[in-house]
Design a protein around this motif. Sequence first.
Motif, PDB file in Angstrom:
ATOM      1  N   THR A 282       0.854  -1.191   0.000  1.00  0.00           N
ATOM      2  CA  THR A 282       0.000   0.000   0.000  1.00  0.00           C
ATOM      3  C   THR A 282       0.887   1.237   0.000  1.00  0.00           C
ATOM      4  N   PHE A 283       0.607   2.159  -0.923  1.00  0.00           N
ATOM      5  CA  PHE A 283       1.447   3.346  -1.085  1.00  0.00           C
ATOM      6  C   PHE A 283       0.608   4.608  -0.846  1.00  0.00           C
ATOM      7  N   GLU A 284       1.120   5.759  -1.260  1.00  0.00           N
ATOM      8  CA  GLU A 284       0.429   7.026  -1.016  1.00  0.00           C
ATOM      9  C   GLU A 284      -0.992   6.994  -1.568  1.00  0.00           C
ATOM     10  N   ALA A 285      -1.871   7.711  -0.883  1.00  0.00           N
ATOM     11  CA  ALA A 285      -3.286   7.830  -1.271  1.00  0.00           C
ATOM     12  C   ALA A 285      -3.976   6.478  -1.282  1.00  0.00           C
ATOM     13  N   TYR A 289      -0.807  -2.211  -4.839  1.00  0.00           N
ATOM     14  CA  TYR A 289      -0.245  -2.940  -5.978  1.00  0.00           C
ATOM     15  C   TYR A 289       0.162  -4.330  -5.517  1.00  0.00           C
ATOM     16  N   GLU A 290       0.193  -5.218  -6.476  1.00  0.00           N
ATOM     17  CA  GLU A 290       0.645  -6.585  -6.199  1.00  0.00           C
ATOM     18  C   GLU A 290       1.927  -6.828  -6.988  1.00  0.00           C
ATOM     19  N   LEU A 333      14.559  -3.738  -7.703  1.00  0.00           N
ATOM     20  CA  LEU A 333      13.625  -3.007  -6.847  1.00  0.00           C
ATOM     21  C   LEU A 333      13.905  -1.505  -6.892  1.00  0.00           C
ATOM     22  N   ILE A 334      15.193  -1.164  -7.027  1.00  0.00           N
ATOM     23  CA  ILE A 334      15.572   0.249  -7.109  1.00  0.00           C
ATOM     24  C   ILE A 334      15.257   0.812  -8.501  1.00  0.00           C
ATOM     25  N   LYS A 335      15.576   0.043  -9.547  1.00  0.00           N
ATOM     26  CA  LYS A 335      15.334   0.513 -10.920  1.00  0.00           C
ATOM     27  C   LYS A 335      13.848   0.701 -11.202  1.00  0.00           C
ATOM     28  N   LEU A 336      13.003  -0.139 -10.609  1.00  0.00           N
ATOM     29  CA  LEU A 336      11.558  -0.013 -10.807  1.00  0.00           C
ATOM     30  C   LEU A 336      10.944   1.023  -9.871  1.00  0.00           C
ATOM     31  N   LYS A 337      11.818   1.662  -9.066  1.00  0.00           N
ATOM     32  CA  LYS A 337      11.422   2.753  -8.169  1.00  0.00           C
ATOM     33  C   LYS A 337      10.459   2.313  -7.073  1.00  0.00           C
ATOM     34  N   ALA A 359       5.720   7.093  -3.147  1.00  0.00           N
ATOM     35  CA  ALA A 359       5.090   7.727  -4.317  1.00  0.00           C
ATOM     36  C   ALA A 359       5.103   6.802  -5.535  1.00  0.00           C
ATOM     37  N   PHE A 360       5.427   5.523  -5.325  1.00  0.00           N
ATOM     38  CA  PHE A 360       5.485   4.574  -6.447  1.00  0.00           C
ATOM     39  C   PHE A 360       4.150   4.548  -7.205  1.00  0.00           C
ATOM     40  N   LYS A 361       4.259   4.552  -8.547  1.00  0.00           N
ATOM     41  CA  LYS A 361       3.065   4.478  -9.387  1.00  0.00           C
ATOM     42  C   LYS A 361       3.291   3.490 -10.524  1.00  0.00           C
TER      43      LYS A 361
END
Length: 462
Positions: A282-285, A289-290, A333-337, A359-361
């Motif tokens: 669970t991320f911002e707002a 995502y799975e 994990l870093i490259k996909l932000k 802020a991952f989207k």
Amino acid sequence: MEASGLVHMMRNGQLDELAVVYDMFHRRPASFELLRKHLSEFIVAEGSKLVADERMKNEELVVKLIELRERVNAIQIKAMERDTLVDMTIKVSFEKVVNVNNRTAKALVFYLDEMLKKDFKNIQETELSDRLDKVIHIFRYLLDKDVFEGFYVSSFARRLLEQRQVCEEAETSLVLKLKEECGCQFTQRLEVMFKDMKMSEELCNEFKASAASHVLEIDFSVKVLTSGHWPNDGKEAQFHHQIPNEISTAMNCFSQFYYGKFNNGRCLHWKLNLGNAEIRGTFEAGKRYEFLCSSYQMFLLMLFNDHAVMTYQQILQTTQIAPQELHMHLIPLIKLKILTKTPAQQSFSAEDQLSVNLAFKSNMYRNKIYVMNSKSQKESDTKKVQGKVEDDRRYAIEAAVIKVMKARLSIDYNNLIGETVKLLQAKFKPEPAMVKIRIESLIDRGYIERSEEDKRIFKYVA
């Protein structure tokens, strides 16, 4: 030969003109031999050009070799009246092409891996069989089939363990074709691996229906593999410190269930580095995502349930993953932000800080996270397979020598070499020098001995 126009005819599939050439040349043995010589030179020249092209991808190489074979096969069938001598010329010529090095064996494995990952729902059984037959035709020309076997077992295991879309019908059909070509011993490991997957599925269903699994908060599945039949089944170091409580509890529950069911001395060795996971975040707002990822990537992400920020050194100490392997799972994990690294440079140092990117989207709810394979890792995997092939060859040569000695009890050196090579040629063709080394090793260990009367004669020691 170029000036004669024969190469042009063969290259462009001018079957009517080639039929006229064959009709004239096959009547005289000397002329017919010259025709077959030029055909052989054409195949070797065209094929060697393909194999030597390092810029050509493995899958493209196989496609080109199949096209070349179909072209010359059409010449033999339609223009040369299915002549058996021409057929033998084609066979010998292709053997020269594909056995220059091990590239063709590896290329066939990569080609099959790409083909068998695809969905075969809309493909007729006859079309599938035809595709596999074309590959088998090229495989048939390989003299060192054990090299193909070594790389194929690894790719087959990856397809099964990484939960890719495996078409059981296609996989089974290929295994049956390989068994027809090389015998049941060649496909024994593949069949055991198939059996393991089916038995694991049944075992997991039984576990999920048992009382032991009802306390779990996660959907937990295990693949129980037969030791010795799967590649990379060594006892790698496992996590010594922190495994997420949910995973640790699930592992303990399954172990109790397994040992309760099989109380005959079996032992489970957990291979956490080969696992896969589905994890939700669970991320911002409140965006959810799975992620479909490796077990190691799941462990890394779950560390941040308890820590807002962790240094690279803390992650190393907590997980006990070797740095090179940690990079393979952490960098994606870093490259996909999904994670943020500070400072944002490619290299890692002990004090680098990592945290979740809230802020991952993503445009997709389900996101596949890859595992990075470095060039050095690929080279290491290749060396492991080649090393395993060499070890298996040593054992196979010694077994063949003992089999000959048991049958003959006493035999001279040349016949022992010849009969040993004959026994092994279906899988690989050993060099006489290699057989000699294994014979000397068997003598040193007391399995066979030299005759006192004639040192060229060997005797079996019962």
